[in-house]
Design a protein around this motif. Structure first.
Motif, PDB file in Angstrom:
ATOM      1  N   LEU A  13       0.838  -1.203   0.000  1.00 52.52           N
ATOM      2  CA  LEU A  13       0.000   0.000   0.000  1.00 52.52           C
ATOM      3  C   LEU A  13       0.874   1.255   0.000  1.00 52.52           C
ATOM      4  CD1 LEU A  13      -2.745  -1.176   2.510  1.00 52.52           C
ATOM      5  CD2 LEU A  13      -3.042  -0.732   0.061  1.00 52.52           C
ATOM      6  N   ILE A  14       1.969   1.211   0.751  1.00 51.69           N
ATOM      7  CA  ILE A  14       2.874   2.367   0.797  1.00 51.69           C
ATOM      8  C   ILE A  14       3.472   2.628  -0.578  1.00 51.69           C
ATOM      9  CG2 ILE A  14       5.137   3.112   1.661  1.00 51.69           C
ATOM     10  CD1 ILE A  14       4.344   1.792   4.373  1.00 51.69           C
ATOM     11  N   VAL A  15       3.931   1.553  -1.233  1.00 50.14           N
ATOM     12  CA  VAL A  15       4.546   1.697  -2.555  1.00 50.14           C
ATOM     13  C   VAL A  15       3.532   2.196  -3.577  1.00 50.14           C
ATOM     14  CG1 VAL A  15       5.541   0.394  -4.464  1.00 50.14           C
ATOM     15  CG2 VAL A  15       6.383   0.023  -2.138  1.00 50.14           C
ATOM     16  N   LEU A  16       2.278   1.809  -3.407  1.00 46.74           N
ATOM     17  CA  LEU A  16       1.228   2.227  -4.337  1.00 46.74           C
ATOM     18  C   LEU A  16       0.740   3.646  -4.071  1.00 46.74           C
ATOM     19  CD1 LEU A  16      -0.858  -1.074  -4.505  1.00 46.74           C
ATOM     20  CD2 LEU A  16       0.530  -0.057  -6.332  1.00 46.74           C
ATOM     21  N   GLY A  17       1.350   4.306  -3.085  1.00 46.16           N
ATOM     22  CA  GLY A  17       0.966   5.678  -2.799  1.00 46.16           C
ATOM     23  C   GLY A  17      -0.293   5.798  -1.976  1.00 46.16           C
ATOM     24  N   LYS A  18      -0.650   4.726  -1.298  1.00 48.15           N
ATOM     25  CA  LYS A  18      -1.902   4.732  -0.524  1.00 48.15           C
ATOM     26  C   LYS A  18      -1.679   4.821   0.979  1.00 48.15           C
ATOM     27  CE  LYS A  18      -4.400   2.179  -4.072  1.00 48.15           C
ATOM     28  NZ  LYS A  18      -5.092   0.927  -4.446  1.00 48.15           N
ATOM     29  N   VAL A  19      -0.527   5.329   1.357  1.00 51.61           N
ATOM     30  CA  VAL A  19      -0.212   5.357   2.798  1.00 51.61           C
ATOM     31  C   VAL A  19      -1.286   6.082   3.599  1.00 51.61           C
ATOM     32  CG1 VAL A  19       1.216   7.435   2.573  1.00 51.61           C
ATOM     33  CG2 VAL A  19       1.554   5.903   4.515  1.00 51.61           C
ATOM     34  N   GLU A  20      -1.871   7.127   3.019  1.00 51.17           N
ATOM     35  CA  GLU A  20      -2.852   7.907   3.784  1.00 51.17           C
ATOM     36  C   GLU A  20      -4.200   7.221   3.896  1.00 51.17           C
ATOM     37  OE1 GLU A  20      -2.469  11.898   2.001  1.00 51.17           O
ATOM     38  OE2 GLU A  20      -1.173  12.369   3.715  1.00 51.17           O
ATOM     39  N   SER A  21      -4.356   6.112   3.193  1.00 47.26           N
ATOM     40  CA  SER A  21      -5.611   5.360   3.345  1.00 47.26           C
ATOM     41  C   SER A  21      -5.434   4.168   4.284  1.00 47.26           C
ATOM     42  CB  SER A  21      -6.104   4.874   1.977  1.00 47.26           C
ATOM     43  OG  SER A  21      -5.250   3.853   1.488  1.00 47.26           O
ATOM     44  N   ILE A  22      -4.200   3.977   4.759  1.00 45.03           N
ATOM     45  CA  ILE A  22      -3.955   2.884   5.697  1.00 45.03           C
ATOM     46  C   ILE A  22      -4.430   3.291   7.094  1.00 45.03           C
ATOM     47  CG2 ILE A  22      -2.213   1.436   6.802  1.00 45.03           C
ATOM     48  CD1 ILE A  22      -0.447   1.830   4.338  1.00 45.03           C
ATOM     49  N   THR A  23      -5.197   2.413   7.722  1.00 40.71           N
ATOM     50  CA  THR A  23      -5.597   2.648   9.110  1.00 40.71           C
ATOM     51  C   THR A  23      -5.015   1.537   9.977  1.00 40.71           C
ATOM     52  OG1 THR A  23      -7.593   1.289   9.194  1.00 40.71           O
ATOM     53  CG2 THR A  23      -7.787   3.509   8.244  1.00 40.71           C
ATOM     54  N   ALA A  24      -5.196   1.693  11.288  1.00 37.47           N
ATOM     55  CA  ALA A  24      -4.665   0.701  12.220  1.00 37.47           C
ATOM     56  C   ALA A  24      -5.387  -0.629  12.107  1.00 37.47           C
ATOM     57  CB  ALA A  24      -4.756   1.238  13.652  1.00 37.47           C
TER      58      ALA A  24
END
Length: 222
Positions: free
Chosen positions: A159-170
DNA sequence: GCGTGATCATGA
DNA sequence: TCATGATCACGC
């Protein structure tokens, strides 16, 4: 006097066993430091106190606490029933330059390869100085545990590599989660954006969920 | 700001 | 009640 680094795993374990049962005020007195009223402004106090007693290498280097032994020290606050009261911070998450980063090379794997867990009473109603240190647990992840960690780590890193870090939740991850790890919500660091462009975002860290650390402790005390 | 040590405090 | 998102302190 601060303890020198232990020369062997057995020496480290013996030291840890020897402080089991003591209260934090007793250990603080030996270290010549004062006990805070609470941990609101001293969140790392317990960890640093035990580092002193066990002879962990000080500093903020991304290295194991006991460099020569390759062992990481983690204090873990537990409830009256022995369950972890908090998740366990593992390491800061790399948000850039990670396109080909493999699990085998990750800080998470290296940090968790060999851990000395020290349970400490953590109920907030117990005055800090009255809290007791528990019996140590020297742990290496089982094949199954490492597999769980690897799965979660890979999902989160994808997810981080795909640029989705800000959509990751705990809530992502079964045993490993990604959460803020920063001075405050205005802290910023660089990460991949959704278009592959750099963005500024909140620094994140990897944390172990409590059911995972609880299982580790239970497996040693049952 | 980063990485160490983590726990706090509030919304669900 | 409890986990998530936010936060505290320190060395450099």
């Amino acid at each position: 006097m601060k303890q020198p680094p232990p020369n062997s795993i057995n020496e480290l374990l013996t030291r840890a066993e020897n402080i089991a049962g003591y209260t934090l005020s007793e250990l603080a007195e030996q270290a010549g430091i004062s006990v805070p009223e609470n941990l609101k402004r001293n969140k790392g106090w317990v960890g640093q106190l035990l580092e002193w007693h066990l002879g962990a290498s000080a500093g903020s280097k991304p290295l194991p606490d006991f460099i020569d032994l390759g062992i990481e020290l983690k204090t873990i606050p537990i409830s009256y029933s022995g369950k972890p009261l908090e998740t366990t911070f593992v390491s800061v998450a790399p948000l850039t330059g990670v396109h080909s980063l493999k699990w085998e090379e990750s800080h998470v794997r290296h940090k968790l390869a060999h851990v000395l867990w020290i349970p400490v009473e953590g109920e907030r109603e117990i005055p800090v100085g009255d809290r007791h240190v528990g019996y140590p647990v020297l742990w290496k992840p089982s094949t199954a545990e490492e597999h769980q960690l690897k799965q979660d780590w890979e999902e989160l890193m994808d997810l981080i590599v795909l640029g989705k870090v800000e959509s990751i939740t705990a809530k992502h991850g079964e045993v490993l989660q990604l959460r803020p790890k920063a001075a405050n919500s205005r802290s910023l660091t660089e990460a991949y954006g959704e278009n592959g462009n750099p963005i500024k975002t909140l620094p994140r860290g990897f944390y172990l969920k409590t059911h995972f650390t609880h299982a580790i402790l239970k497996s040693f005390f049952n």
